[in-house]
Design an enzyme around this catalytic site. Structure first.
Site, PDB file in Angstrom:
ATOM      1  N   GLN A   1      33.364  18.963   9.399  1.00 25.55           N
ATOM      2  CA  GLN A   1      33.689  17.553   9.216  1.00 25.55           C
ATOM      3  C   GLN A   1      35.105  17.380   8.675  1.00 25.55           C
ATOM      4  OE1 GLN A   1      30.573  15.892   6.792  1.00 25.55           O
ATOM      5  NE2 GLN A   1      29.043  16.006   8.435  1.00 25.55           N
TER       6      GLN A   1
ATOM      7  N   SER B   1      33.601  23.560   6.455  1.00 28.84           N
ATOM      8  CA  SER B   1      33.181  22.215   6.828  1.00 28.84           C
ATOM      9  C   SER B   1      33.868  21.774   8.113  1.00 28.84           C
ATOM     10  CB  SER B   1      33.495  21.219   5.702  1.00 28.84           C
ATOM     11  OG  SER B   1      33.285  19.903   6.145  1.00 28.84           O
TER      12      SER B   1
ATOM     13  N   LYS C   1      24.640  18.180   1.555  1.00 32.35           N
ATOM     14  CA  LYS C   1      24.167  17.552   2.787  1.00 32.35           C
ATOM     15  C   LYS C   1      23.525  16.195   2.468  1.00 32.35           C
ATOM     16  CE  LYS C   1      25.551  20.550   5.773  1.00 32.35           C
ATOM     17  NZ  LYS C   1      26.419  20.162   6.908  1.00 32.35           N
TER      18      LYS C   1
ATOM     19  N   SER D   1      25.962  15.677  16.792  1.00 32.69           N
ATOM     20  CA  SER D   1      27.380  15.932  16.533  1.00 32.69           C
ATOM     21  C   SER D   1      28.252  15.501  17.706  1.00 32.69           C
ATOM     22  CB  SER D   1      27.603  17.424  16.243  1.00 32.69           C
ATOM     23  OG  SER D   1      26.984  17.817  15.047  1.00 32.69           O
TER      24      SER D   1
ATOM     25  N   ARG E   1      19.915  19.949  -0.208  1.00 28.66           N
ATOM     26  CA  ARG E   1      18.969  20.719   0.595  1.00 28.66           C
ATOM     27  C   ARG E   1      18.662  22.082  -0.025  1.00 28.66           C
ATOM     28  NH1 ARG E   1      21.231  19.377   6.629  1.00 28.66           N
ATOM     29  NH2 ARG E   1      20.303  17.285   6.786  1.00 28.66           N
TER      30      ARG E   1
ATOM     31  N   ARG F   1      31.094  12.200  18.254  1.00 31.13           N
ATOM     32  CA  ARG F   1      32.461  12.461  18.689  1.00 31.13           C
ATOM     33  C   ARG F   1      32.784  11.768  20.013  1.00 31.13           C
ATOM     34  NH1 ARG F   1      30.720  16.206  15.254  1.00 31.13           N
ATOM     35  NH2 ARG F   1      32.196  17.491  14.054  1.00 31.13           N
TER      36      ARG F   1
ATOM     37  N   ASP G   1      23.002  23.523   9.064  1.00 30.94           N
ATOM     38  CA  ASP G   1      22.009  22.446   9.142  1.00 30.94           C
ATOM     39  C   ASP G   1      20.589  22.964   9.340  1.00 30.94           C
ATOM     40  OD1 ASP G   1      23.774  20.344   8.782  1.00 30.94           O
ATOM     41  OD2 ASP G   1      24.194  20.139  10.918  1.00 30.94           O
TER      42      ASP G   1
END
Length: 437
Positions: free
Chosen positions: A167, A165, A344, A20, A348, A24, A317
């Site tokens: 994201q 989220s 995901k 992650s 999952r 970034r 995750d």
């Protein structure tokens, strides 16, 4: 690749850089002024997709050695329009974050991905970006490929994050960087905060206030970012695979170095401690605005626990490998609020059910909950798991094989390169019986 019953896992291992944060750092360095040097960058397939995309936008990125790179940014607002489609492979993080970044630039970008990424929802990320003044088009089924036309005159707005989220949140934050005025995001889920922390390092005008049940993040756009020199901490989600293996394989004692411990990401670590895991932190330091520790782990007799819905964003995750731990815990474990697992790299939610059921573990589920009935005994094994191009399902299945009577195979080991390219070497170094054929 396959695995078989193992014990006596021993040794010290260094976890590769956090995925992650690596994404970034590449993105922010590419729009900063001057040079940024990143040490310990995770050079996995996913992160390389981000590198390729940012080169397409005009950034200069030089890979110096196996874990470092030098990036010369284009400056805020300096993104060039890519001459070809951007192929994000299996990386939803790269695609979604960069959608946010490009949404406030007057350029048009075509986003594509592999068969797995092309079955993952994108409208929920693109729709908030319309508020900047951008527009997009997707296939009729709302999946990739996507065409995103960035705003010529981006507009700030107030955004309520309505699903857990990071994201989506990060996409809006990145779009806000090139937007005059103040954009505000209200996060009631306490989603992972790496983007906010790193924006502070680069000099962004960002402010975070805790207001009753949510975090209010304000960012003033059109403020130049400055290049930095930074070292990437180890990925806690990757660390959990050898950690869980050591917990459930008899007579094991390992030291995992360089592990990021972030309060928006440590839910699985805290859950394991409540299950009775012998986990201890040592050697605290700060890297990339994050707390980092070395973690000692020893074999433990785990017990089942209930994990509430509120903890889901801090460990979303990590449920596949936590499910493996729960299968060896005495009694019932209940994972609540896990419907996000369906969106995901693969579904999952059903991937976890498939792994457990095929290996003889009793498991139940409803729309938002998975209940696992664990026993401190070897599982049956003798199975092959379809990974569906999901790296975490693949690695979880191989760890499951370490506590099975017969071997556990996976159909595709290449997908592990998405996040943990040296997984095989690291696991075999501590004594796990993994085989490539």
């Amino acid at each position: 690749m396959k695995s078989i019953s193992s014990k006596n896992l021993k040794g010290n291992i260094l976890i590769p850089g956090d995925k992650s944060i690596s994404h970034r750092l590449v993105i922010l360095s590419s729009i900063a002024l001057g040079n940024s040097k990143i040490k310990g960058l995770l050079k996995s397939d996913d992160v390389m997709r981000t590198v390729e995309a940012m080169i397409g936008f005009g950034a200069s990125i030089k890979l110096l050695n196996p874990s470092s790179c030098l990036i010369t940014g284009v400056g805020l607002g300096g993104l060039a329009e890519p001459k070809t489609a951007l192929d994000f492979g299996n990386s939803g993080t790269a695609a979604r974050l960069i959608m946010g970044l490009s949404s406030s630039h007057p350029i048009t970008t075509l986003y594509t991905g592999d068969s797995s990424l092309s079955m993952r929802p994108m409208q929920r990320v693109l729709k908030p970006l319309i508020n900047f003044g951008s527009s997009f088009s997707l296939r009729k089924d709302e999946f990739l490929p996507a065409i995103l036309k960035g705003s010529v005159s981006p507009i700030p707005f107030i955004f309520d994050l309505n699903e857990p989220s990071a994201q989506i949140k990060s996409a809006v934050l990145l779009g806000a960087l090139n937007t005059p005025g103040t954009t505000i995001i209200r996060d009631k889920f306490n989603t992972r905060d790496h983007t906010e922390r790193l924006l502070g390092l680069y000099g962004a005008d960002i402010n975070i206030k805790r207001k009753k049940t949510l975090n209010e993040i304000s960012i003033k756009g059109v403020k130049d970012l400055n290049g930095i020199e930074v070292k990437v901490p180890g990925d806690p989600s990757s660390a959990l695979f050898p950690i869980v293996a050591a917990l459930i394989c008899k007579n094991s004692d390992i030291l995992v170095k360089n592990v990021l411990i972030n309060p928006t990401r440590d839910g699985a670590f805290e859950a394991l401690k409540k299950m009775g895991a012998d986990i201890n932190y040592f050697n605290h330091r700060i890297m990339a605005a994050e707390d980092v520790y070395d973690v000692r782990v020893r074999s433990s007799n785990l017990i089942g626990i209930d994990i509430p819905k509120t903890k889901s964003p801090t460990m979303i995750d990590d449920y596949p490998i936590l499910a493996v731990a729960a299968s060896m815990a005495k009694g019932k474990s209940c994972f609540k609020g896990v419907s996000e697992l369906r969106y995901k790299e693969s579904d999952r939610f059903n991937g976890v059910l498939d792994l457990l059921k095929k290996n003889g573990v009793k498991v139940e589920s409803n729309k938002d909950t998975i209940t696992i009935y664990g026993k401190r005994e070897l599982k049956k094994g003798g199975i092959e798991i379809s990974t569906n191009l999901d790296h975490r399902i693949a690695m979880s299945a191989l760890v499951m094989g370490l506590i099975s009577n017969k071997e556990v195979k996976i159909d595709n080991s290449k997908t592990i390169n998405t996040s943990f390219p040296n997984f095989y070497n690291l696991m075999t170094k501590i004594g796990a019986k993994l085989y490539k054929k």
